[in-house]
Design an enzyme around this catalytic site. Structure first.
Site, mmCIF file in Angstrom:
data_model
loop_
_atom_site.group_PDB
_atom_site.id
_atom_site.type_symbol
_atom_site.label_atom_id
_atom_site.label_comp_id
_atom_site.label_asym_id
_atom_site.label_seq_id
_atom_site.Cartn_x
_atom_site.Cartn_y
_atom_site.Cartn_z
ATOM 1 N N TYR A 73 40.335 15.201 26.559
ATOM 2 C CA TYR A 73 39.354 16.108 25.950
ATOM 3 C C TYR A 73 38.065 16.137 26.760
ATOM 4 O O TYR A 73 37.420 17.176 26.891
ATOM 5 C CB TYR A 73 39.058 15.657 24.506
ATOM 6 N N PHE A 125 31.780 46.112 34.993
ATOM 7 C CA PHE A 125 33.146 46.198 34.473
ATOM 8 C C PHE A 125 33.052 46.362 32.959
ATOM 9 O O PHE A 125 32.038 46.015 32.363
ATOM 10 C CB PHE A 125 33.943 44.945 34.868
ATOM 11 N N ASP A 126 34.096 46.853 32.305
ATOM 12 C CA ASP A 126 33.953 47.202 30.881
ATOM 13 C C ASP A 126 33.584 46.027 29.974
ATOM 14 O O ASP A 126 32.770 46.171 29.076
ATOM 15 C CB ASP A 126 35.175 47.979 30.347
ATOM 16 N N ASP A 216 29.365 38.964 39.920
ATOM 17 C CA ASP A 216 30.586 39.044 39.124
ATOM 18 C C ASP A 216 31.715 38.984 40.147
ATOM 19 O O ASP A 216 32.032 39.970 40.808
ATOM 20 C CB ASP A 216 30.595 40.346 38.313
ATOM 21 N N ALA A 218 35.066 38.227 40.500
ATOM 22 C CA ALA A 218 36.512 38.190 40.271
ATOM 23 C C ALA A 218 37.333 38.332 41.558
ATOM 24 O O ALA A 218 38.316 37.638 41.753
ATOM 25 C CB ALA A 218 36.908 39.282 39.278
ATOM 26 N N LYS A 259 42.146 36.740 38.876
ATOM 27 C CA LYS A 259 42.359 37.647 40.006
ATOM 28 C C LYS A 259 42.543 36.831 41.282
ATOM 29 O O LYS A 259 43.651 36.471 41.631
ATOM 30 C CB LYS A 259 41.167 38.610 40.149
ATOM 31 N N HIS A 455 39.223 51.493 24.470
ATOM 32 C CA HIS A 455 40.469 51.895 25.127
ATOM 33 C C HIS A 455 41.618 50.924 24.888
ATOM 34 O O HIS A 455 42.771 51.290 24.995
ATOM 35 C CB HIS A 455 40.252 52.112 26.625
HETATM 36 N N1 F0G Z 1 34.573 41.301 35.790
HETATM 37 C C1 F0G Z 1 35.414 42.056 36.504
HETATM 38 C C2 F0G Z 1 34.930 42.716 37.759
HETATM 39 C C3 F0G Z 1 36.728 42.231 36.072
HETATM 40 O O1 F0G Z 1 37.551 42.992 36.790
HETATM 41 C C4 F0G Z 1 37.150 41.601 34.877
HETATM 42 C C5 F0G Z 1 38.491 41.797 34.373
HETATM 43 C C6 F0G Z 1 36.234 40.821 34.179
HETATM 44 C C7 F0G Z 1 34.968 40.689 34.667
HETATM 45 C C8 F0G Z 1 36.619 40.123 32.901
HETATM 46 O O2 F0G Z 1 37.484 39.085 33.157
HETATM 47 O O3 F0G Z 1 39.596 39.726 31.971
HETATM 48 O O4 F0G Z 1 39.208 37.408 32.783
HETATM 49 O O5 F0G Z 1 37.956 38.279 30.852
HETATM 50 N N2 F0G Z 1 39.252 42.694 34.769
HETATM 51 C C9 F0G Z 1 40.618 42.929 34.389
HETATM 52 C C10 F0G Z 1 41.059 44.251 34.940
HETATM 53 C C11 F0G Z 1 40.919 42.781 32.936
HETATM 54 O O6 F0G Z 1 42.129 44.712 34.528
HETATM 55 O O7 F0G Z 1 40.403 44.812 35.807
HETATM 56 P P1 F0G Z 1 38.624 38.616 32.139
#
Ligand code: F0G
Length: 464
Positions: A73, A125-126, A216, A218, A259, A455
């Site tokens: 833990y 990102f969304d 950010d 990823a 990613k 979406h």
């Molecule tokens: N930032 C970026 C640039 C992303 O592409 C994503 C996720 C996130 C943050 C959030 O990360 O999904 O691990 O919580 N992108 C995926 C996509 C879901 O399909 O582009 P997460």
């Protein structure tokens, strides 16, 4: 002209069978799913390009590391292994594992933002957009003008617009900008890379105005590959050196490890300088304990931390990155030959088809990106997604539908999963749809939608 596919630098050791459905079956399935591809059962999909996130095939080194995960833990060995790798690769003092990227956003955004504050990004990102709004702040997208034009082939179309950034800081007041976010690669703009020069300039502006710069991160390894390929100054640098340099131009980073670490689950939140940001680190730990779990596991199993610690290094290999970007280039070249318009030159993790160009007669309020996504499923059982007005949703203040900069249909490519013949299926399907595009007269309307990130869950119906 023959179009070359970059050969795989791996061989396959385990497979998962997939099956093709009939056109009649697919019509019924998509109707039952209310024309939302997230509502399909994955067995009803032949090629799943919904996302490149957590959908890759891990290496045998990653799988074997999972067996030695320490599931304690607190103070686990796997945690320390990840810390060591993370500080080594990124050069940040504090590394917080979290269960995925949005968990890092959920912890960080309320610490930097609040009512009346703005986040400025080359493009949110969304989920990042959602967490900025949920924290009370407002997101401002600020990409270079060429990034908005899918047809214009220029380098680093994911960059932040520097002139506009200075203007925005002037207009809103530096004290009201909670964070500047550099998304690498710029996902919403087509996986387009951000140059080192742009990283440096944005960081200098942040420093000058005392504004936190967040990366950010990823797709940091794919971004580094583009820097090496296309930015003269770095052509003889190694990918790890480019990565280290890139991260020197941020104060904090959030990362979805699903990613470029190629794990099925995982994320990170990191702070560069513990002497400057000691209070921030304390607050991150406290929030992590509340939301994610104790700060040495961050909502993950020890085995997940192990797979991340291996993946950090593995996917910076140049042969792998050349093959990975080569897949996008192969599909793009087939589309060029057929006149299908996409965000070009092609980016890092997918091919983003310009649905506005394919369906010029369908207005943004009828979601052309979603129209093409549904057609791809009907045509060949391919699951893709809209990155356009359907995804972006409504203005949080006026509740009006926002018109997106783009109407893309994204074919996001999972890592080490699909072969050249799958890419041919994708190309053939897109070309077939282009040929009958003018017969598709209308788009979709929304029957039901949730208030945020709609979406994923909304229900649609075709406009007759
Ligand atoms: N930032 C970026 C640039 C992303 O592409 C994503 C996720 C996130 C943050 C959030 O990360 O999904 O691990 O919580 N992108 C995926 C996509 C879901 O399909 O582009 P997460």
């Amino acid at each position: 002209m023959s179009i070359k596919y970059t050969p795989e630098p791996f061989r396959i050791k385990m497979v998962e069978m997939i099956k093709m459905t009939t056109p009649q079956e697919r019509l019924q399935k998509i109707k039952d799913a209310n024309f939302n591809l997230f509502s399909l059962a994955s067995e009803d999909v032949y090629i799943d390009l919904l996302t490149d996130s957590g959908t890759g095939a891990m290496s045998h080194e990653q799988w074997s590391a999972m067996f030695v995960g320490d599931e304690a833990y607190a103070g686990g060995r796997s945690y320390r292994k990840l810390l060591k790798a993370g500080t080594d690769v990124f050069g940040y003092d504090y590394i917080q594992p979290v269960h995925q990227g949005r968990a890092a956003e959920k912890i960080l955004m309320p610490l930097l933002l609040g009512k009346g504050k703005f986040a400025i990004s080359n493009m949110h990102f969304d989920t990042t957009r959602a967490h900025v709004i949920l924290s009370g702040g407002r997101p401002i997208d600020n990409i270079v003008p060429e990034g908005k034009k899918p047809n214009i082939r220029s380098k680093f179309k994911g960059n932040m617009d520097i002139t506009r950034l200075e203007e925005l800081i002037e207009e809103k007041g530096a004290e009201n900008i909670g964070v500047i976010i550099q998304t690498i690669t710029n996902n919403s703009a087509g996986g387009q890379p951000v140059s080192m020069k742009n990283m440096r300039e944005v960081y200098e502006i942040g420093q000058k105005h005392n504004i936190t710069v967040c990366i950010d991160a990823a797709r940091f390894a794919e971004n580094a590959y583009f820097i090496k390929r296309d930015e003269e100054e770095f052509k003889n640098w190694s990918i790890p050196d480019i990565v280290k340099k890139t991260f020197s131009y941020g104060d904090v980073f959030t990362m979805s490890a699903k990613k470029d670490f190629n794990v099925n689950m995982g994320g990170m939140l990191a702070v560069k300088d513990k002497s400057v940001n000691a209070a921030l680190i304390q607050n991150i730990k406290a929030s992590c304990i509340n939301f994610e779990g104790f700060y040495t596991y961050g909502g993950l199993s020890g085995r997940d931390l192990e797979a991340m610690a291996v993946g950090i290094y593995q996917y910076m290999e140049e042969d792998y990155l050349a093959y990975r970007i080569g897949q996008m280039e192969y599909l793009a070249a087939r589309l060029d030959a057929a006149g299908v318009v996409y965000q070009s030159p092609v980016g890092g993790h997918g091919v983003y088809i310009d649905a506005k160009a394919m369906f010029p007669h369908i207005p943004y309020k009828e979601f052309p990106g979603q129209v093409l996504a549904v057609e791809l499923y009907k045509e060949a059982g391919i699951r893709s997604c809209d990155i356009g007005s359907y995804m972006i949703g409504n203005d949080p203040d006026t509740n009006e539908q926002i018109e997106s900069e783009f109407e893309f249909t994204r074919l996001a490519i999972p890592r080490q999963v699909y072969t050249q013949s799958h890419f041919d299926v994708m190309a053939d399907a897109l070309i077939a749809i282009k040929e009958r595009a003018s017969e598709i007269k209308r788009g979709y309307k929304i029957k039901w939608e949730p208030p945020i990130l709609r979406h994923f869950q909304a229900e649609l119906e075709p406009i007759e």
